[in-house]
Scaffold this motif. Structure first.
Motif, PDB file in Angstrom:
ATOM      1  N   PRO A  63      -9.562  20.902 -24.655  1.00 60.63           N
ATOM      2  CA  PRO A  63      -8.276  20.218 -24.460  1.00 60.63           C
ATOM      3  C   PRO A  63      -8.065  19.753 -23.028  1.00 60.63           C
ATOM      4  N   ARG A  64      -8.996  18.955 -22.514  1.00 60.59           N
ATOM      5  CA  ARG A  64      -8.863  18.426 -21.154  1.00 60.59           C
ATOM      6  C   ARG A  64      -9.682  17.154 -21.044  1.00 60.59           C
ATOM      7  N   GLY A  65      -9.531  16.451 -19.939  1.00 63.04           N
ATOM      8  CA  GLY A  65     -10.239  15.201 -19.723  1.00 63.04           C
ATOM      9  C   GLY A  65     -11.301  15.327 -18.656  1.00 63.04           C
ATOM     10  N   ASN A  66     -11.870  14.189 -18.257  1.00 62.20           N
ATOM     11  CA  ASN A  66     -12.925  14.126 -17.247  1.00 62.20           C
ATOM     12  C   ASN A  66     -14.080  15.066 -17.577  1.00 62.20           C
ATOM     13  N   LEU A  67     -14.557  14.957 -18.812  1.00 60.08           N
ATOM     14  CA  LEU A  67     -15.569  15.884 -19.309  1.00 60.08           C
ATOM     15  C   LEU A  67     -16.973  15.451 -18.910  1.00 60.08           C
ATOM     16  N   SER A  86     -15.505   8.989 -26.950  1.00 59.77           N
ATOM     17  CA  SER A  86     -14.331   9.713 -26.469  1.00 59.77           C
ATOM     18  C   SER A  86     -13.948   9.244 -25.069  1.00 59.77           C
ATOM     19  N   PRO A  87     -12.713   8.805 -24.869  1.00 56.34           N
ATOM     20  CA  PRO A  87     -12.275   8.389 -23.534  1.00 56.34           C
ATOM     21  C   PRO A  87     -12.156   9.565 -22.562  1.00 56.34           C
ATOM     22  N   ALA A  88     -12.231  10.790 -23.097  1.00 54.24           N
ATOM     23  CA  ALA A  88     -12.136  11.969 -22.232  1.00 54.24           C
ATOM     24  C   ALA A  88     -13.450  12.263 -21.509  1.00 54.24           C
ATOM     25  N   ARG A 143     -29.292  17.203  -9.661  1.00 54.80           N
ATOM     26  CA  ARG A 143     -28.249  18.051  -9.079  1.00 54.80           C
ATOM     27  C   ARG A 143     -28.412  19.479  -9.603  1.00 54.80           C
ATOM     28  N   SER A 144     -29.133  20.281  -8.839  1.00 53.27           N
ATOM     29  CA  SER A 144     -29.438  21.643  -9.251  1.00 53.27           C
ATOM     30  C   SER A 144     -28.174  22.479  -9.421  1.00 53.27           C
ATOM     31  N   ARG A 145     -28.166  23.326 -10.445  1.00 45.27           N
ATOM     32  CA  ARG A 145     -27.090  24.268 -10.749  1.00 45.27           C
ATOM     33  C   ARG A 145     -25.773  23.591 -11.150  1.00 45.27           C
ATOM     34  N   ARG A 146     -25.861  22.338 -11.533  1.00 45.22           N
ATOM     35  CA  ARG A 146     -24.662  21.632 -11.998  1.00 45.22           C
ATOM     36  C   ARG A 146     -24.146  22.272 -13.292  1.00 45.22           C
ATOM     37  N   ARG A 147     -22.838  22.400 -13.398  1.00 46.74           N
ATOM     38  CA  ARG A 147     -22.227  22.939 -14.607  1.00 46.74           C
ATOM     39  C   ARG A 147     -21.559  21.814 -15.410  1.00 46.74           C
ATOM     40  N   PHE A 148     -21.436  22.069 -16.707  1.00 45.92           N
ATOM     41  CA  PHE A 148     -20.915  21.054 -17.625  1.00 45.92           C
ATOM     42  C   PHE A 148     -19.782  21.636 -18.466  1.00 45.92           C
ATOM     43  N   ASP A 149     -19.018  20.735 -19.065  1.00 47.93           N
ATOM     44  CA  ASP A 149     -17.914  21.158 -19.933  1.00 47.93           C
ATOM     45  C   ASP A 149     -18.368  21.395 -21.365  1.00 47.93           C
ATOM     46  N   ALA A 150     -19.451  20.748 -21.766  1.00 47.92           N
ATOM     47  CA  ALA A 150     -19.963  20.933 -23.118  1.00 47.92           C
ATOM     48  C   ALA A 150     -21.467  20.716 -23.137  1.00 47.92           C
ATOM     49  N   VAL A 151     -22.147  21.545 -23.933  1.00 50.35           N
ATOM     50  CA  VAL A 151     -23.570  21.376 -24.212  1.00 50.35           C
ATOM     51  C   VAL A 151     -23.715  21.333 -25.730  1.00 50.35           C
ATOM     52  N   LEU A 152     -24.155  20.181 -26.254  1.00 48.71           N
ATOM     53  CA  LEU A 152     -24.266  19.957 -27.692  1.00 48.71           C
ATOM     54  C   LEU A 152     -25.742  19.799 -28.037  1.00 48.71           C
ATOM     55  N   VAL A 153     -26.226  20.576 -29.007  1.00 50.47           N
ATOM     56  CA  VAL A 153     -27.670  20.652 -29.241  1.00 50.47           C
ATOM     57  C   VAL A 153     -28.019  20.292 -30.684  1.00 50.47           C
ATOM     58  N   ASP A 154     -28.961  19.360 -30.838  1.00 46.72           N
ATOM     59  CA  ASP A 154     -29.505  18.988 -32.142  1.00 46.72           C
ATOM     60  C   ASP A 154     -31.000  18.744 -31.954  1.00 46.72           C
ATOM     61  N   ALA A 180     -24.887  29.651 -21.369  1.00 48.63           N
ATOM     62  CA  ALA A 180     -23.474  29.731 -20.996  1.00 48.63           C
ATOM     63  C   ALA A 180     -23.280  29.688 -19.484  1.00 48.63           C
ATOM     64  N   ASP A 181     -24.291  30.123 -18.728  1.00 45.77           N
ATOM     65  CA  ASP A 181     -24.194  30.062 -17.261  1.00 45.77           C
ATOM     66  C   ASP A 181     -24.103  28.617 -16.764  1.00 45.77           C
ATOM     67  N   HIS A 182     -24.530  27.662 -17.578  1.00 43.34           N
ATOM     68  CA  HIS A 182     -24.480  26.247 -17.188  1.00 43.34           C
ATOM     69  C   HIS A 182     -23.184  25.564 -17.626  1.00 43.34           C
ATOM     70  N   LEU A 183     -22.262  26.343 -18.193  1.00 38.43           N
ATOM     71  CA  LEU A 183     -20.965  25.808 -18.622  1.00 38.43           C
ATOM     72  C   LEU A 183     -19.865  26.170 -17.637  1.00 38.43           C
ATOM     73  N   ASN A 184     -18.919  25.255 -17.468  1.00 37.17           N
ATOM     74  CA  ASN A 184     -17.710  25.575 -16.725  1.00 37.17           C
ATOM     75  C   ASN A 184     -16.880  26.593 -17.506  1.00 37.17           C
ATOM     76  N   PRO A 185     -15.964  27.299 -16.845  1.00 38.98           N
ATOM     77  CA  PRO A 185     -15.044  28.171 -17.591  1.00 38.98           C
ATOM     78  C   PRO A 185     -14.329  27.382 -18.686  1.00 38.98           C
ATOM     79  N   GLY A 186     -14.248  27.974 -19.866  1.00 33.29           N
ATOM     80  CA  GLY A 186     -13.640  27.287 -20.997  1.00 33.29           C
ATOM     81  C   GLY A 186     -14.535  26.243 -21.632  1.00 33.29           C
ATOM     82  N   GLY A 187     -15.796  26.164 -21.180  1.00 27.27           N
ATOM     83  CA  GLY A 187     -16.740  25.174 -21.712  1.00 27.27           C
ATOM     84  C   GLY A 187     -17.212  25.519 -23.108  1.00 27.27           C
TER      85      GLY A 187
END
Length: 245
Positions: A63-67, A86-88, A143-154, A180-187
């Protein structure tokens, strides 16, 4: 070749012979694109509902933007396309182990290729998603150790039906903790599976993430079996603790 079938490309790879085919669905004007590895079908544009739902369900849990989003497995591009709708979404990094698949998109051999490569938010990366997930450096080679808001795997067919045995580490508790270490809090971590919900994997997911769920996605497979289904797993990482004023 016949207009009803065409092999667009054929490449030997370390994983086996990779081929891209286009065929006309009998009795229609619809072209189906298929990618095969040896004799095994990796993906088809005939059934894309669950790949799209992977993106929709994963992003709906944020529930946030700039993802900033990672998609593991480019394939025919349907999950990536749904993310970009998604515009987010601020940025999308798509990781695929097969450079040939990335080239097919860049060359416009696949229907979504121009759309993905033409979106400035999207970057296609040739790399081993599983090795990246288990490393401290993470998914972005720039960009080493960059964190993300979502990781989607297929990538794999399911947590038990793997394309390669070394992928198995991701689906255990330690592998999920590394991801999970590569996700932001709430990711959010989301995973597509061709199989019904798996009890053991669901337990591992629940042990690592603050909340988790398995969504059964049903669709018509056009063969008279109207209750065909895939599974999309969702795990949400704990958010930042709020300090009382």
């Amino acid at each position: 070749m016949s207009v009803n079938f065409e092999e667009l490309d054929f490449r030997p790879t370390p994983m086996g012979v990779l081929s891209l085919r286009r065929r006309r669905l009998p009795g229609t004007e619809t072209d189906i694109y298929e990618i095969k590895l040896g004799d095994e079908y990796l993906m088809s544009s005939r059934f894309t509902v669950a790949e799209i739902e992977l993106a929709r369900l994963g992003l709906a849990a944020l529930p946030r933007g700039n993802l900033d989003v990672v998609v593991g497995g480019l394939g025919l591009g349907y999950t990536a396309q749904a993310v970009l709708e998604s515009p987010a979404v601020r940025s999308l990094l798509v990781v695929d182990a097969l450079a040939e698949v990335i080239e097919w998109h860049e060359q416009g051999l696949l229907p979504l290729g121009r759309q993905l490569t033409g979106d400035p938010r999207c970057r296609l990366v040739n790399g081993d998603f599983f090795a990246m997930s288990g490393s401290a450096e993470g998914f972005d080679p720039e960009r080493s150790r960059r964190r993300f808001d979502a990781v989607l795997v297929d990538i794999d067919h399911s947590p038990r039906n793997l394309l390669h045995p070394r992928h198995a580490a991701l689906y255990g508790r330690e592998g999920l903790e590394s991801l999970a270490d590569h996700l932001n809090p709430g990711g959010v971590f989301a995973l597509w599976s061709n199989d019904p919900p798996d009890t053991a994997f669901s337990a591992a997911l629940a042990a690592v993430f603050a909340t988790s769920d398995a969504h059964v996605v049903s669709f018509d497979n056009s063969f008279g079996d109207h209750d065909a289904s895939n599974t999309v797993y969702i795990g949400v990482k704990a958010g930042l603790l709020r300090v009382a004023p």
